[in-house]
Design an enzyme around this catalytic site. Structure first.
Site, mmCIF file in Angstrom:
data_model
loop_
_atom_site.group_PDB
_atom_site.id
_atom_site.type_symbol
_atom_site.label_atom_id
_atom_site.label_comp_id
_atom_site.label_asym_id
_atom_site.label_seq_id
_atom_site.Cartn_x
_atom_site.Cartn_y
_atom_site.Cartn_z
ATOM 1 N N HIS A 112 0.829 -1.219 0.000
ATOM 2 C CA HIS A 112 0.000 0.000 0.000
ATOM 3 C C HIS A 112 0.856 1.258 0.000
ATOM 4 O O HIS A 112 0.375 2.344 0.325
ATOM 5 C CB HIS A 112 -0.928 0.004 1.227
ATOM 6 C CG HIS A 112 -2.014 -1.028 1.119
ATOM 7 N ND1 HIS A 112 -2.778 -1.420 2.205
ATOM 8 C CD2 HIS A 112 -2.464 -1.766 0.073
ATOM 9 C CE1 HIS A 112 -3.649 -2.348 1.819
ATOM 10 N NE2 HIS A 112 -3.463 -2.571 0.530
ATOM 11 N N CYS A 159 7.321 18.709 -8.284
ATOM 12 C CA CYS A 159 8.063 17.477 -8.545
ATOM 13 C C CYS A 159 9.520 17.816 -8.881
ATOM 14 O O CYS A 159 9.764 18.659 -9.770
ATOM 15 C CB CYS A 159 7.414 16.753 -9.738
ATOM 16 S SG CYS A 159 8.414 15.401 -10.395
HETATM 17 N N1 APR Z 1 -1.738 -7.339 18.192
HETATM 18 C C1 APR Z 1 -2.278 -8.073 17.185
HETATM 19 N N2 APR Z 1 -3.369 -7.691 16.475
HETATM 20 C C2 APR Z 1 -3.920 -6.499 16.806
HETATM 21 C C3 APR Z 1 -3.420 -5.675 17.839
HETATM 22 C C4 APR Z 1 -2.285 -6.135 18.551
HETATM 23 N N3 APR Z 1 -1.731 -5.439 19.553
HETATM 24 N N4 APR Z 1 -4.212 -4.566 17.926
HETATM 25 C C5 APR Z 1 -5.151 -4.696 16.964
HETATM 26 N N5 APR Z 1 -4.996 -5.862 16.306
HETATM 27 C C6 APR Z 1 -5.802 -6.388 15.192
HETATM 28 C C7 APR Z 1 -7.284 -6.107 15.314
HETATM 29 O O1 APR Z 1 -7.928 -7.192 15.971
HETATM 30 C C8 APR Z 1 -7.727 -5.976 13.841
HETATM 31 O O2 APR Z 1 -8.281 -7.204 13.356
HETATM 32 O O3 APR Z 1 -5.373 -5.716 14.030
HETATM 33 C C9 APR Z 1 -6.442 -5.674 13.082
HETATM 34 C C10 APR Z 1 -6.433 -4.305 12.425
HETATM 35 O O4 APR Z 1 -7.420 -4.294 11.428
HETATM 36 P P1 APR Z 1 -7.654 -2.954 10.580
HETATM 37 O O5 APR Z 1 -7.737 -1.794 11.494
HETATM 38 O O6 APR Z 1 -8.775 -3.232 9.627
HETATM 39 O O7 APR Z 1 -6.283 -2.764 9.756
HETATM 40 P P2 APR Z 1 -5.814 -3.547 8.466
HETATM 41 O O8 APR Z 1 -6.411 -4.915 8.420
HETATM 42 O O9 APR Z 1 -4.339 -3.437 8.407
HETATM 43 O O10 APR Z 1 -6.441 -2.659 7.266
HETATM 44 C C11 APR Z 1 -6.101 -3.048 5.944
HETATM 45 O O11 APR Z 1 -7.313 -1.142 5.100
HETATM 46 O O12 APR Z 1 -7.868 1.047 5.325
HETATM 47 C C12 APR Z 1 -7.086 0.188 4.616
HETATM 48 O O13 APR Z 1 -5.054 0.691 3.557
HETATM 49 C C13 APR Z 1 -5.623 0.497 4.815
HETATM 50 O O14 APR Z 1 -3.768 -1.057 4.960
HETATM 51 C C14 APR Z 1 -5.056 -0.761 5.467
HETATM 52 C C15 APR Z 1 -6.073 -1.832 5.065
#
Ligand code: APR
Length: 233
Positions: free
Chosen positions: A110, A137
């Site tokens: 990303h 740029c």
């Molecule tokens: N240890 C392990 N897991 C954790 C912790 C922790 N300390 N804290 C939170 N989590 C988990 C949560 O349970 C959740 O399922 O991390 C996950 C985060 O999920 P999201 O907030 O949806 O993030 P992500 O899955 O990385 O999002 C994917 O969405 O918005 C777009 O581009 C953005 O890269 C991002 C993509």
């Protein structure tokens, strides 16, 4: 059961950086509870209000610059340094905490907060801590510069390389992602179809939890060092 020559392909999400103080997106009070995706994470939002989008990323860039990797990032760097087989880290995160922990060759599907991109000529360069719409740029002097991150509706980076790694994986490990954003959410299926064993680390079951052979729940700063110690013996 772990084989010394295993190729381990790892996907990380915002959860691995949560204990370093960087917010996740969909947890309680997460980034998407405080900002509208269509305003700050789409090309249309950027065209509509580039100042708002630059302010959103400038705040995240400043936070990431001060953040330190946690024991989860460090465990993955140790695994790559000591495991005889290949270890590949693919991240959805735009922070550089894997690199700060010593991981190398991290695939940022990303993009990264540290990158700037010219929409006119495609030139990429190291972003200033504060980016503004009037930045020009360094290559074509155009002023269509943006953060080099992948927004909703855009194609993630390095997908061919990622697909090759998934096809070659002996073990696929997903860490700290809710598995609600594609194509990353489908990686477990691609790896399993190619014969890989699959393992999920998260705080709670992700949307793809049932697709994994094994799941370990808890904070990554605790679960990953324990797992890496088991692997390295
Ligand atoms: N240890 C392990 N897991 C954790 C912790 C922790 N300390 N804290 C939170 N989590 C988990 C949560 O349970 C959740 O399922 O991390 C996950 C985060 O999920 P999201 O907030 O949806 O993030 P992500 O899955 O990385 O999002 C994917 O969405 O918005 C777009 O581009 C953005 O890269 C991002 C993509």
């Amino acid at each position: 059961m772990h084989v010394m020559s295993d190729k381990i392909v790892i996907l990380t999400g915002a959860g691995i950086s949560a204990e370093s103080g960087l917010g996740t997106f969909r947890d309680e009070g997460g980034l998407w509870a405080r900002h509208r995706i269509e305003d700050v994470a789409t090309p249309e939002g950027f065209a509509r209000d580039p100042i708002l989008v630059h302010e959103f990323y400038n705040a995240r860039r400043a936070q990431a610059a001060k953040a330190q990797p946690n024991a989860g990032h460090q465990a993955l760097a140790q695994l790559a340094a000591q495991h005889p087989g290949e270890v590949v880290v693919i991240t959805q995160n735009v922070d550089d905490l894997h690199e700060k922990a010593g991981s190398q060759g991290v695939i940022h599907m990303h993009g990264t907060l540290s990158g700037a991109l010219c929409s006119a000529c495609g030139h990429r360069w190291q972003a200033e801590l504060v980016m503004q719409p009037q930045d020009s740029c360094p290559h074509c002097a155009g002023t269509t510069t943006r953060p080099d991150v992948v927004w909703f509706g855009e194609i993630p980076y390095a997908m061919q390389t990622i697909e090759t790694h998934l096809a070659e994986a002996d073990l696929f490990v997903s860490i700290g992602t809710s598995a609600q954003v594609y194509p990353a959410a489908n990686f477990v299926q691609a790896a399993a179809a190619a014969g890989a064993r699959t393992l999920e680390f998260n705080l709670e079951p992700s949307a793809m939890a049932t697709r994994f052979d094994d799941c370990r729940y808890g904070p990554a700063s605790k679960t990953l060092p324990r797992w890496v110690a088991e692997i390295l013996g």
